[in-house]
Enzyme design. Sequence first.
Site, PDB file in Angstrom:
ATOM      1  N   GLU A  65      13.741   3.404  -2.546  1.00  0.00           N
ATOM      2  CA  GLU A  65      12.962   3.272  -3.782  1.00  0.00           C
ATOM      3  C   GLU A  65      13.241   4.447  -4.717  1.00  0.00           C
ATOM      4  O   GLU A  65      13.826   5.452  -4.322  1.00  0.00           O
ATOM      5  CB  GLU A  65      11.453   3.242  -3.478  1.00  0.00           C
ATOM      6  CG  GLU A  65      10.885   1.881  -3.134  1.00  0.00           C
ATOM      7  CD  GLU A  65      10.652   1.006  -4.366  1.00  0.00           C
ATOM      8  OE1 GLU A  65      11.091   1.383  -5.472  1.00  0.00           O
ATOM      9  OE2 GLU A  65      10.039  -0.073  -4.216  1.00  0.00           O
ATOM     10  N   ASP A 106       9.226  -5.594  -8.662  1.00  0.00           N
ATOM     11  CA  ASP A 106       9.361  -4.270  -8.045  1.00  0.00           C
ATOM     12  C   ASP A 106       9.661  -3.254  -9.134  1.00  0.00           C
ATOM     13  O   ASP A 106       9.052  -3.290 -10.200  1.00  0.00           O
ATOM     14  CB  ASP A 106      10.411  -4.286  -6.936  1.00  0.00           C
ATOM     15  CG  ASP A 106      10.089  -3.270  -5.841  1.00  0.00           C
ATOM     16  OD1 ASP A 106       9.661  -2.147  -6.167  1.00  0.00           O
ATOM     17  OD2 ASP A 106      10.262  -3.586  -4.650  1.00  0.00           O
ATOM     18  N   ASN A 142       3.975  -1.099  -9.367  1.00  0.00           N
ATOM     19  CA  ASN A 142       5.421  -1.202  -9.557  1.00  0.00           C
ATOM     20  C   ASN A 142       5.737  -1.314 -11.041  1.00  0.00           C
ATOM     21  O   ASN A 142       4.844  -1.324 -11.887  1.00  0.00           O
ATOM     22  CB  ASN A 142       5.980  -2.417  -8.795  1.00  0.00           C
ATOM     23  CG  ASN A 142       6.397  -2.083  -7.374  1.00  0.00           C
ATOM     24  OD1 ASN A 142       7.115  -1.116  -7.137  1.00  0.00           O
ATOM     25  ND2 ASN A 142       5.929  -2.865  -6.414  1.00  0.00           N
TER      26      ASN A 142
END
Length: 292
Positions: free
Chosen positions: A16, A200, A150
């Site tokens: 991430e 995301d 997100n």
Amino acid sequence: MAEVTLALDAQNHLGESPMWSARDQALWWVNCELPPELHRWHPESGAHDIWPMPQRIGGFVHKAGGGLLLALADGIFDFDMESEALTLRAPSPLPPHVKLHECGCDRQGRFWVGSFDHHFPADRDAAGGAWFRLDGNALTRVIEGVSVSNGLAFSPDGRTLYCANTPSRCVEAFDIDPETGTLSNRRIFLSLAPGDGHIDGATVDTEGGYWLAVVATGTVRRYLPDGTLDRTIALPCSNPTKPAFGGADMKTLFATSTKMVIKADSPDAELNGALFAVQTGFIGINEALFAF
């Protein structure tokens, strides 16, 4: 057509928060958990550095004065890469099952961070998280009722903040006052249809295009500033997590991914957890350093 390559088979459980650093010409990102790690990779030399973390890590930013600011599960910490010392700056006001997650600086260098309620998805109604702004050494709640934060990104002129609560299937936009960080004019920027993956991470390009990783679809998508879908780029994995522009010319779009099983029958799962590079024809913006 965009050119997509495997940049690094990082084998991340939950890669991430990729971010290019102009200071050291390297890409940084995190493996949130299993195990929690901070990564730095130099594309030119191939050097790959990893710093283990003592707890789940949800993101980071670079500081104007050097070092990093980390969003760990239970607080915001200053991190010195040389000594590996962590110094608590702001404790999380959330209960232990809600972890800080997804962060970034706006164009003025102000720090924003979201959270992940780990009672979700077992409890589909769990939404004990929030989005915060760091004011001094305290986290100020600005958006309540978050399950999984997100989609955080900022328009090139710094006057629009984008963010999402993933289960809502919507990315929202807010006007942001550059001087105070006050948010207003909350609105829907884009929505995903039912069954069309999950929202995301995101970034923007110099033209204001909003690039979104859509988990369980194997795609990164570019939306125009009015929320219209402009293009879709397929990656050789099923679960991309967040894009970020980088490289000396800021023309390469990097994307992290996760090995987490989001959709059991997804194709192209073998390369989940890797880092990808995409030549899109667009140019990114160097992320602001933390300056408050």
